[in-house]
Design a protein around this motif. Structure first.
Motif, PDB file in Angstrom:
ATOM      1  N   MET A  66       0.823  -1.207   0.000  1.00  0.00           N
ATOM      2  CA  MET A  66       0.000   0.000   0.000  1.00  0.00           C
ATOM      3  C   MET A  66       0.859   1.259   0.000  1.00  0.00           C
ATOM      4  O   MET A  66       0.491   2.282  -0.595  1.00  0.00           O
ATOM      5  N   LEU A  70       0.502   4.426  -2.420  1.00  0.00           N
ATOM      6  CA  LEU A  70       0.365   5.811  -1.959  1.00  0.00           C
ATOM      7  C   LEU A  70       1.477   6.691  -2.523  1.00  0.00           C
ATOM      8  O   LEU A  70       1.266   7.874  -2.806  1.00  0.00           O
ATOM      9  N   GLU A  71       2.648   6.107  -2.706  1.00  0.00           N
ATOM     10  CA  GLU A  71       3.736   6.880  -3.311  1.00  0.00           C
ATOM     11  C   GLU A  71       3.367   7.287  -4.736  1.00  0.00           C
ATOM     12  O   GLU A  71       3.612   8.428  -5.164  1.00  0.00           O
ATOM     13  N   VAL A  73       0.287   7.643  -5.828  1.00  0.00           N
ATOM     14  CA  VAL A  73      -0.796   8.633  -5.725  1.00  0.00           C
ATOM     15  C   VAL A  73      -0.234  10.023  -5.456  1.00  0.00           C
ATOM     16  O   VAL A  73      -0.649  11.017  -6.061  1.00  0.00           O
ATOM     17  N   HIS A  74       0.750  10.109  -4.554  1.00  0.00           N
ATOM     18  CA  HIS A  74       1.349  11.410  -4.262  1.00  0.00           C
ATOM     19  C   HIS A  74       2.061  11.978  -5.491  1.00  0.00           C
ATOM     20  O   HIS A  74       2.040  13.196  -5.726  1.00  0.00           O
ATOM     21  N   LEU A 154      -4.755  13.780   2.691  1.00  0.00           N
ATOM     22  CA  LEU A 154      -5.262  12.752   1.790  1.00  0.00           C
ATOM     23  C   LEU A 154      -6.566  12.181   2.350  1.00  0.00           C
ATOM     24  O   LEU A 154      -6.665  11.877   3.542  1.00  0.00           O
ATOM     25  N   VAL A 156      -9.637   9.159   1.631  1.00  0.00           N
ATOM     26  CA  VAL A 156      -9.977   7.933   0.899  1.00  0.00           C
ATOM     27  C   VAL A 156     -11.480   7.733   1.037  1.00  0.00           C
ATOM     28  O   VAL A 156     -12.011   7.635   2.157  1.00  0.00           O
ATOM     29  N   PHE A 172      -9.004   8.478  -4.096  1.00  0.00           N
ATOM     30  CA  PHE A 172      -7.948   9.066  -3.282  1.00  0.00           C
ATOM     31  C   PHE A 172      -7.854  10.535  -3.676  1.00  0.00           C
ATOM     32  O   PHE A 172      -7.482  10.843  -4.821  1.00  0.00           O
ATOM     33  N   ARG A 174      -6.969  14.836  -2.803  1.00  0.00           N
ATOM     34  CA  ARG A 174      -6.272  15.867  -2.051  1.00  0.00           C
ATOM     35  C   ARG A 174      -6.630  17.220  -2.639  1.00  0.00           C
ATOM     36  O   ARG A 174      -6.840  17.336  -3.855  1.00  0.00           O
ATOM     37  N   GLU A 273       0.422   7.434   6.523  1.00  0.00           N
ATOM     38  CA  GLU A 273       0.324   8.318   5.356  1.00  0.00           C
ATOM     39  C   GLU A 273      -1.102   8.465   4.845  1.00  0.00           C
ATOM     40  O   GLU A 273      -1.367   9.308   3.975  1.00  0.00           O
ATOM     41  N   ALA A 274      -2.040   7.638   5.319  1.00  0.00           N
ATOM     42  CA  ALA A 274      -3.407   7.680   4.802  1.00  0.00           C
ATOM     43  C   ALA A 274      -4.342   7.089   5.847  1.00  0.00           C
ATOM     44  O   ALA A 274      -3.925   6.266   6.674  1.00  0.00           O
TER      45      ALA A 274
END
Length: 758
Positions: A66, A70-71, A73-74, A154, A156, A172, A174, A273-274
């Motif tokens: 995960m 997320l990396e 997604v960022h 972030l 979800v 996801f 932001r 991170e989320a």
């Protein structure tokens, strides 16, 4: 009547014995059953703990997967923010290029990526990576409204059907910033929960467990098995998982699954991170199947033990009479052995008496020969041939006495000191060959030897033992790391006065040995106790706790010190400082000295008298011995060789002679004397006359410590003669020391004159 009474007592005793045996059997059987149940429970606990540890590892693997998502997604968020800025700055060409890049990333579909979209600040879809997208209103969606009244973070969403893509997706999101720093809209990265579930299934492939992704409110995001029925549903905030994750960010527990109703081992981790919780689950029945047989087996073993114990006790009771007879026989045997021991002790005492008588007889014969010879010499002093023959007879008798004393010392096992000049660099090179083959292939042994190192005056065997012990400790410390590198290094180091005083040492040159490893190291508490005798961190049976204590004792006895530097996970360095004699000491073979042979330093063989210079140098001597006859005889022999001899019967008298004299060239003294011994006298004399040569007599080198001999050897020419020594050996050794002092100390006379004037 007496027979009936005895029979009744025997019968009563037997019944009591049977009753006691039954109670003992019952107690032992219950104890065996308790041990079986306790062991089964312990094994079950250990198996469950191991399963919980495995499920935590599985949860960590899901977490890492995960984090990669997320990396990504960022990264997409950063690109979308850049596109937003380019659009606001009217740089359309660059914005289009970024949109094409984002569209290509979404088209690749990695991590189940469906689309990347931008919702404007007005709530309308401003751009989407989906080809032919329509402008739709998304201002009512939770993943948009949540960013209006909360800090940028972030978010979800629950699984929902996207209005732009028309498929199930997890959003996801932001918030975007405008050029002025205000709210500029929302970036939406849509992930396919079905593809995410497939990735979780692949991650758990080959195992019987499952993986689950949840929102913080319990909403199901993905499941490694059939996720369809769970999309959009929540597990409930009252479950054990949510009670635990609110208390700590990671852990494991055992519970009944809400999904299939089966007992599960569950491991979870909350992502920092989320707002996502990753879970891994294993079936309890499957995981515990390997140890399910243990409890029944232990119960069977306990029952078998009880049956065997009952049979054994019954056989023992049936053979009671025979055992009583055997006991009586053993008692008689012990009494016989005690009598034999008393007889043996008597024989030993008789043998000791014979030994003492034999020694007395030998010494009486020797004394008879000496007394008779001296009487005849006094009567026949004018007959030179007879005097020479009688003197030779007295010499032979004295040598026989010396032989008897050596045998007695050997019998008593009073070994002499074994310090010799040792080239430490060569010793390390030799150990390198041994350690490279004995420490194992996982340990690399490296040497670092400085050039032109002087020899150190120490016990070679003890140093080898210390270095091997330190190398074994280093290997054990590197085993948890899978091996490592062991470095053996030696170099010169000079301790200044302040540093030496702080360490309790004399200032001057030292050899510094280092044994360094790349092992697990020690924390401050362990390091503080590392050199305590019998302290060890090794498992029982694998360490005595004496290695470092012995190494520290060796360093201090040799006149040096030992220091340990270590940090956890960064290895350990053990440093030894060993003194270097300021006056060069000749290296000698390992064989021990013969009787009367001179010893230098701490007991090393000096120059052989037979090899002394033909022209022995003469000088002014201070001779000190509490035995008047020995002192007078030796003084006469030295005067015959041209030496000027001052005599003193004690250390105090010798210091008085020294105060009256203007100059002396060498001190000759007995080691063991009442009051001030020879080494104490030498130290006091050298405070007045630095580097004065000295010759000491002793019947046993253990009369002084290794450190005392080391200090004496470092501060000037020095030798030890073991009694009895012939006058020729004394004269030759005096000449050797005088010659050595004139070669190595040309300024000694001037220093002595200044000291005497002072």
């Amino acid at each position: 009547m007496p027979d009936l009474g005895s029979r009744s007592r025997n019968l009563l005793s037997r019944r009591l014995l049977w009753s006691g045996a039954f109670c003992g059997w019952l107690f032992c059987s219950l104890a065996a059953w308790w041990v079986a149940e306790h062991s089964a429970a312990r094994i079950d606990r250990e198996a469950r703990s191991a399963a919980l540890a495995r499920v935590e590892v599985a949860a960590e693997a899901v977490q890492q997967n995960m984090l990669r998502l997320l990396e990504a997604v960022h990264g997409l968020y950063d690109l979308a923010q850049t596109r937003q800025n380019l659009v606001a700055e009217h740089r359309g060409t660059m914005a289009v290029m970024l949109e094409q890049h984002l569209a290509s990333v979404a088209e690749a579909g990695r991590f189940g990526l469906l689309q990347v979209g931008v919702i404007g600040a007005d709530g309308w879809l401003a751009w989407s990576s989906v080809p032919g997208w329509d402008r739709v209103y998304l201002g009512d969606r939770e993943h948009f409204t949540v960013h209006l009244n909360r800090p940028p973070a972030l978010f979800v969403s629950k699984p929902l059907v996207g209005r732009a893509s028309g498929r199930w997706s997890v959003q996801f999101t932001r918030p975007l910033q405008s050029l002025t720093g205000g709210f500029g809209g929302v970036v939406v990265v849509s992930i396919d929960p079905l593809k995410l579930s497939e990735d979780l299934a692949l991650l758990r492939k080959g195992t019987e467990g499952s993986s689950l992704l949840l929102r913080e409110d319990g909403g199901v995001l993905a499941y490694s098995h059939d996720v369809g029925p769970l999309l959009g549903k929540s597990l409930g905030a009252k479950s054990a998982l949510f009670q635990l994750h609110s208390a700590r960010p990671a852990g494991s527990f055992e519970t009944v699954s809400i999904i299939d109703g089966r007992p599960k081992f569950v491991g979870f981790r909350k992502l920092a991170e989320a707002p996502i919780i990753v879970c891994a689950a294993m079936d309890v029945e499957s995981e515990m199947a390997a140890t399910a047989f243990v409890a029944p087996s232990l119960r069977v073993a306990a029952a078998a033990f009880a049956a065997l114990l009952l049979a054994t006790m019954a056989l023992g009771l049936l053979w009671l009479d025979r055992r009583r007879a055997l006991r009586d026989l053993k008692r008689a045997r012990r009494e016989n052995e005690a009598a034999m021991q008393r007889l043996s002790q008597s024989d030993r005492m008789e043998a000791l008496g014979r030994l003492a008588g034999g020694i007395a007889h030998d010494f009486n014969n020797i004394l008879q020969a000496v007394l008779g010879g001296t009487k005849l010499i006094s009567r026949r002093s004018k007959d030179a041939a007879q005097v020479e023959r009688l003197a030779r007879m007295i010499t032979e008798a004295a040598e026989r006495g010396a032989s008897v004393s050596r045998r007695l010392l050997t019998f008593a096992r009073r070994a002499e000191l074994h310090a010799t000049p040792v080239q430490v660099g060569e010793l390390l090179a030799g150990l390198h060959e041994i350690l490279s083959h004995t420490l194992g292939p996982s340990v690399q042994v490296r040497l670092s030897i400085a050039p032109d190192l002087p020899p150190a005056l120490l016990d070679r065997g003890q140093l080898e033992t210390v270095l091997i012990n330190l190398a074994v400790n280093a290997r054990d410390a590197m085993e948890p790391m899978g091996g490592g590198q062991l470095t053996l290094a030696v170099s010169m180091d000079t301790l200044a006065a302040a540093r030496a005083q702080a360490a309790g040492l004399r200032s001057g040159p030292y050899l510094r040995l280092e044994v360094a490893d790349t092992g697990i190291g020690m924390d401050a508490a362990t390091l503080g106790r590392a050199m305590e005798p019998f302290f060890t961190t090794k498992p029982k049976g694998k360490g005595t706790g004496l290695g470092l204590a012995m190494a520290k004792g060796f360093a201090e006895q040799s006149g040096g010190m030992l220091v340990i530097d270590s940090q956890p996970r960064r290895g350990t360095i053990v440093r030894l400082w060993l003194p270097v004699p300021e006056i060069p000491v000749p290296e000698v073979p390992a064989s021990g000295p013969a009787p009367g042979a001179p010893l230098t330093g701490q007991g090393d063989v000096a120059e052989d008298p037979a090899e002394a210079p033909a022209e022995t140098p003469t000088g002014r001597l201070l001779l000190v011995d509490d035995e008047a006859s020995l002192r007078e005889t030796l003084a006469a022999c030295l005067r015959e060789q041209g030496h000027a001899v001052l005599e003193a019967e004690s250390g105090v008298a010798a210091l008085a002679q020294l105060s009256a004299a203007r100059h002396i060239d060498i001190l000759v003294t007995d080691l063991a004397m009442p009051g001030m011994d020879g080494l104490a006298l030498l130290d006091a004399v050298r405070q007045r006359l630095p580097a004065l040569p000295a010759l000491l007599f002793t019947g046993f080198a253990g009369d002084a410590s290794v450190a005392a001999f080391t200090d004496a050897a470092r501060s000037g020419p020095f030798a030890v003669l073991r009694k009895p020594a012939s006058p020729d050996a004394v004269i030759a050794q005096v000449g050797v020391l005088l010659a050595a002092s004139r070669v190595h100390g040309p300024q000694q006379d001037r220093r002595q004159e200044k000291a005497c004037d002072a």
